[in-house]
Design a protein around this motif. Structure first.
Motif, PDB file in Angstrom:
ATOM      1  N   GLU A   1       0.821  -1.207   0.000  1.00  0.00           N
ATOM      2  CA  GLU A   1       0.000   0.000   0.000  1.00  0.00           C
ATOM      3  C   GLU A   1       0.860   1.265   0.000  1.00  0.00           C
ATOM      4  O   GLU A   1       0.473   2.284  -0.591  1.00  0.00           O
ATOM      5  N   ARG A   2       2.020   1.173   0.626  1.00  0.00           N
ATOM      6  CA  ARG A   2       2.857   2.363   0.799  1.00  0.00           C
ATOM      7  C   ARG A   2       4.161   2.282   0.002  1.00  0.00           C
ATOM      8  O   ARG A   2       5.124   2.974   0.328  1.00  0.00           O
ATOM      9  N   ARG A   3       4.173   1.465  -1.018  1.00  0.00           N
ATOM     10  CA  ARG A   3       5.427   1.212  -1.739  1.00  0.00           C
ATOM     11  C   ARG A   3       6.036   2.460  -2.365  1.00  0.00           C
ATOM     12  O   ARG A   3       7.254   2.517  -2.578  1.00  0.00           O
ATOM     13  N   ASP A   4       5.231   3.479  -2.669  1.00  0.00           N
ATOM     14  CA  ASP A   4       5.752   4.698  -3.283  1.00  0.00           C
ATOM     15  C   ASP A   4       6.049   5.793  -2.272  1.00  0.00           C
ATOM     16  O   ASP A   4       6.557   6.858  -2.631  1.00  0.00           O
ATOM     17  N   GLN A   5       5.762   5.537  -0.993  1.00  0.00           N
ATOM     18  CA  GLN A   5       6.034   6.524   0.050  1.00  0.00           C
ATOM     19  C   GLN A   5       7.480   6.433   0.517  1.00  0.00           C
ATOM     20  O   GLN A   5       8.115   5.386   0.425  1.00  0.00           O
ATOM     21  N   GLN A   6       7.983   7.540   1.053  1.00  0.00           N
ATOM     22  CA  GLN A   6       9.309   7.518   1.657  1.00  0.00           C
ATOM     23  C   GLN A   6       9.297   6.620   2.896  1.00  0.00           C
ATOM     24  O   GLN A   6       8.338   6.629   3.677  1.00  0.00           O
ATOM     25  N   ALA A   7      10.374   5.876   3.077  1.00  0.00           N
ATOM     26  CA  ALA A   7      10.461   4.980   4.231  1.00  0.00           C
ATOM     27  C   ALA A   7      10.400   5.747   5.543  1.00  0.00           C
ATOM     28  O   ALA A   7       9.904   5.241   6.550  1.00  0.00           O
ATOM     29  N   ALA A   8      10.887   6.987   5.543  1.00  0.00           N
ATOM     30  CA  ALA A   8      10.873   7.799   6.768  1.00  0.00           C
ATOM     31  C   ALA A   8       9.465   8.098   7.245  1.00  0.00           C
ATOM     32  O   ALA A   8       9.260   8.413   8.425  1.00  0.00           O
ATOM     33  N   ALA A   9       8.474   8.005   6.359  1.00  0.00           N
ATOM     34  CA  ALA A   9       7.094   8.310   6.718  1.00  0.00           C
ATOM     35  C   ALA A   9       6.379   7.137   7.370  1.00  0.00           C
ATOM     36  O   ALA A   9       5.255   7.285   7.849  1.00  0.00           O
ATOM     37  N   LEU A  10       7.001   5.974   7.402  1.00  0.00           N
ATOM     38  CA  LEU A  10       6.381   4.790   7.989  1.00  0.00           C
ATOM     39  C   LEU A  10       6.442   4.832   9.510  1.00  0.00           C
ATOM     40  O   LEU A  10       7.332   5.460  10.093  1.00  0.00           O
ATOM     41  N   SER A  11       5.533   4.130  10.138  1.00  0.00           N
ATOM     42  CA  SER A  11       5.595   3.959  11.594  1.00  0.00           C
ATOM     43  C   SER A  11       6.762   3.035  11.948  1.00  0.00           C
ATOM     44  O   SER A  11       7.361   2.392  11.071  1.00  0.00           O
ATOM     45  N   GLY A  12       7.067   2.952  13.247  1.00  0.00           N
ATOM     46  CA  GLY A  12       8.159   2.082  13.677  1.00  0.00           C
ATOM     47  C   GLY A  12       7.927   0.634  13.294  1.00  0.00           C
ATOM     48  O   GLY A  12       8.835  -0.058  12.823  1.00  0.00           O
ATOM     49  N   GLY A  13       6.699   0.152  13.483  1.00  0.00           N
ATOM     50  CA  GLY A  13       6.387  -1.231  13.130  1.00  0.00           C
ATOM     51  C   GLY A  13       6.488  -1.477  11.639  1.00  0.00           C
ATOM     52  O   GLY A  13       6.991  -2.523  11.203  1.00  0.00           O
ATOM     53  N   GLU A  14       6.050  -0.516  10.846  1.00  0.00           N
ATOM     54  CA  GLU A  14       6.133  -0.648   9.390  1.00  0.00           C
ATOM     55  C   GLU A  14       7.578  -0.614   8.924  1.00  0.00           C
ATOM     56  O   GLU A  14       7.961  -1.348   8.003  1.00  0.00           O
ATOM     57  N   GLN A  15       8.403   0.221   9.579  1.00  0.00           N
ATOM     58  CA  GLN A  15       9.826   0.241   9.236  1.00  0.00           C
ATOM     59  C   GLN A  15      10.492  -1.089   9.578  1.00  0.00           C
ATOM     60  O   GLN A  15      11.386  -1.546   8.864  1.00  0.00           O
ATOM     61  N   GLN A  16      10.050  -1.721  10.685  1.00  0.00           N
ATOM     62  CA  GLN A  16      10.614  -3.029  11.034  1.00  0.00           C
ATOM     63  C   GLN A  16      10.228  -4.072   9.993  1.00  0.00           C
ATOM     64  O   GLN A  16      11.055  -4.903   9.597  1.00  0.00           O
ATOM     65  N   MET A  17       8.993  -4.035   9.519  1.00  0.00           N
ATOM     66  CA  MET A  17       8.586  -4.936   8.444  1.00  0.00           C
ATOM     67  C   MET A  17       9.414  -4.688   7.191  1.00  0.00           C
ATOM     68  O   MET A  17       9.819  -5.636   6.498  1.00  0.00           O
ATOM     69  N   LEU A  18       9.677  -3.417   6.893  1.00  0.00           N
ATOM     70  CA  LEU A  18      10.486  -3.076   5.724  1.00  0.00           C
ATOM     71  C   LEU A  18      11.909  -3.588   5.875  1.00  0.00           C
ATOM     72  O   LEU A  18      12.488  -4.124   4.915  1.00  0.00           O
ATOM     73  N   ALA A  19      12.492  -3.438   7.062  1.00  0.00           N
ATOM     74  CA  ALA A  19      13.859  -3.914   7.288  1.00  0.00           C
ATOM     75  C   ALA A  19      13.950  -5.431   7.130  1.00  0.00           C
ATOM     76  O   ALA A  19      14.912  -5.955   6.553  1.00  0.00           O
ATOM     77  N   ILE A  20      12.941  -6.144   7.635  1.00  0.00           N
ATOM     78  CA  ILE A  20      12.921  -7.600   7.473  1.00  0.00           C
ATOM     79  C   ILE A  20      12.728  -7.963   6.006  1.00  0.00           C
ATOM     80  O   ILE A  20      13.424  -8.827   5.469  1.00  0.00           O
ATOM     81  N   GLY A  21      11.795  -7.288   5.342  1.00  0.00           N
ATOM     82  CA  GLY A  21      11.569  -7.544   3.920  1.00  0.00           C
ATOM     83  C   GLY A  21      12.806  -7.285   3.088  1.00  0.00           C
ATOM     84  O   GLY A  21      13.137  -8.052   2.180  1.00  0.00           O
ATOM     85  N   ARG A  22      13.506  -6.207   3.393  1.00  0.00           N
ATOM     86  CA  ARG A  22      14.735  -5.875   2.671  1.00  0.00           C
ATOM     87  C   ARG A  22      15.771  -6.994   2.813  1.00  0.00           C
ATOM     88  O   ARG A  22      16.418  -7.390   1.845  1.00  0.00           O
ATOM     89  N   ALA A  23      15.921  -7.523   4.031  1.00  0.00           N
ATOM     90  CA  ALA A  23      16.865  -8.623   4.256  1.00  0.00           C
ATOM     91  C   ALA A  23      16.437  -9.879   3.509  1.00  0.00           C
ATOM     92  O   ALA A  23      17.272 -10.617   2.962  1.00  0.00           O
ATOM     93  N   LEU A  24      15.131 -10.140   3.467  1.00  0.00           N
ATOM     94  CA  LEU A  24      14.632 -11.353   2.810  1.00  0.00           C
ATOM     95  C   LEU A  24      14.787 -11.290   1.293  1.00  0.00           C
ATOM     96  O   LEU A  24      14.810 -12.333   0.628  1.00  0.00           O
ATOM     97  N   MET A  25      14.904 -10.088   0.736  1.00  0.00           N
ATOM     98  CA  MET A  25      15.070  -9.954  -0.713  1.00  0.00           C
ATOM     99  C   MET A  25      16.359 -10.598  -1.206  1.00  0.00           C
ATOM    100  O   MET A  25      16.497 -10.927  -2.386  1.00  0.00           O
ATOM    101  N   ALA A  26      17.324 -10.799  -0.313  1.00  0.00           N
ATOM    102  CA  ALA A  26      18.576 -11.467  -0.688  1.00  0.00           C
ATOM    103  C   ALA A  26      18.453 -12.988  -0.654  1.00  0.00           C
ATOM    104  O   ALA A  26      19.424 -13.696  -0.908  1.00  0.00           O
TER     105      ALA A  26
END
Length: 239
Positions: free
Chosen positions: A126-151
């Motif tokens: 839903e927020r793929r085009d938003q800046q990561a800085a605009a996410l909540s703490g929980g959403e940023q944690q999901m993003l950090a995990i997702g980023r690691a899983l992309m490898a």
């Protein structure tokens, strides 16, 4: 899959980690618990190549990695979700995820992995085009995990995923960790100050104190240990 033998780490004259030995078998979730300053984050940073060891050995999937560069360690199949998430705030959610796939060259694989991350964490789609800085703490944690899983790692180093998050969000993050192990066979070394949450999802655990392994055992053994209950689970657990 991951073995540490007598690992020492120094910051100048400070002996931050002292002859730590531990192992994580393939498909296990292993928790590393301890107070602030115990050396937990330093140890994960050494495993991923960000910090250098001053002694001992780190072996991943049968290969010595303590002298390898971080990017080489990622290519071997080990990804690190750092403390405080460290997402790239000015970049979009999608671009943060794509950075996690920098070791890949097949666009179809990357597109398929993006779809999988978005299915796991719908809010990121839903927020793929938003800046990561605009996410909540929980959403940023999901993003950090997702980023690691992309490898496409086989082993994930997860540092304080519950830090600063509401209890319900923290519970959701740990649920995803359990699902990744169940569905993907992912191996996880988890650092978490909330010992109860960590041991609830882990198979085994190590207690680190002032840079040393003080105790180790199954999650059930550590949860039942009097000293662990008093130090990390609250005095009321002694009743």
């Amino acid at each position: 899959m991951l073995t540490l033998r007598n690992v020492d780490i120094h910051y100048g004259r400070v002996h931050a980690v002292r002859r730590v030995s531990l192992h994580v078998a393939s498909g296990e979730i292993v928790a590393l618990i301890g107070a602030n300053g115990a050396g937990k984050t330093t140890l994960l940073s050494a495993i991923s190549g960000v910090e250098r060891v001053s002694g001992g050995e780190i072996e991943f999937d049968g290969k010595r990695i303590e002298a390898e560069k971080p990017e080489r360690i990622v290519r071997l199949g080990l990804s690190h979700v750092p403390e405080r998430r460290l997402v790239f705030g000015p970049l979009s959610v999608a671009d943060n995820l794509l950075l996690g796939a920098y070791t890949k060259f097949r666009h179809r694989e990357v597109a398929a992995d993006l779809d999988e991350i978005y299915a796991m964490f719908p809010v990121l789609r839903e927020r793929r085009d938003q800046q990561a800085a605009a996410l909540s703490g929980g959403e940023q944690q999901m993003l950090a995990i997702g980023r690691a899983l992309m490898a496409r790692p086989r082993c994930l180093l997860l540092d304080e995923p519950g830090m600063g998050l509401a209890p319900q969000v923290c519970k959701e993050i740990f649920r995803h960790v359990s699902t990744l192990r169940r569905d993907k066979g992912l191996t996880v070394l988890l650092v978490e100050q909330n010992a109860k949450s960590a041991l609830a999802v882990a198979d085994r655990g190590y207690v680190l104190e002032t840079g040393r392994v003080l105790l180790s055992g199954t999650s059930e053994e550590l949860l039942a240990n009097h000293d662990v209950r008093r130090a990390y689970l609250g005095r009321e657990k002694d009743n």
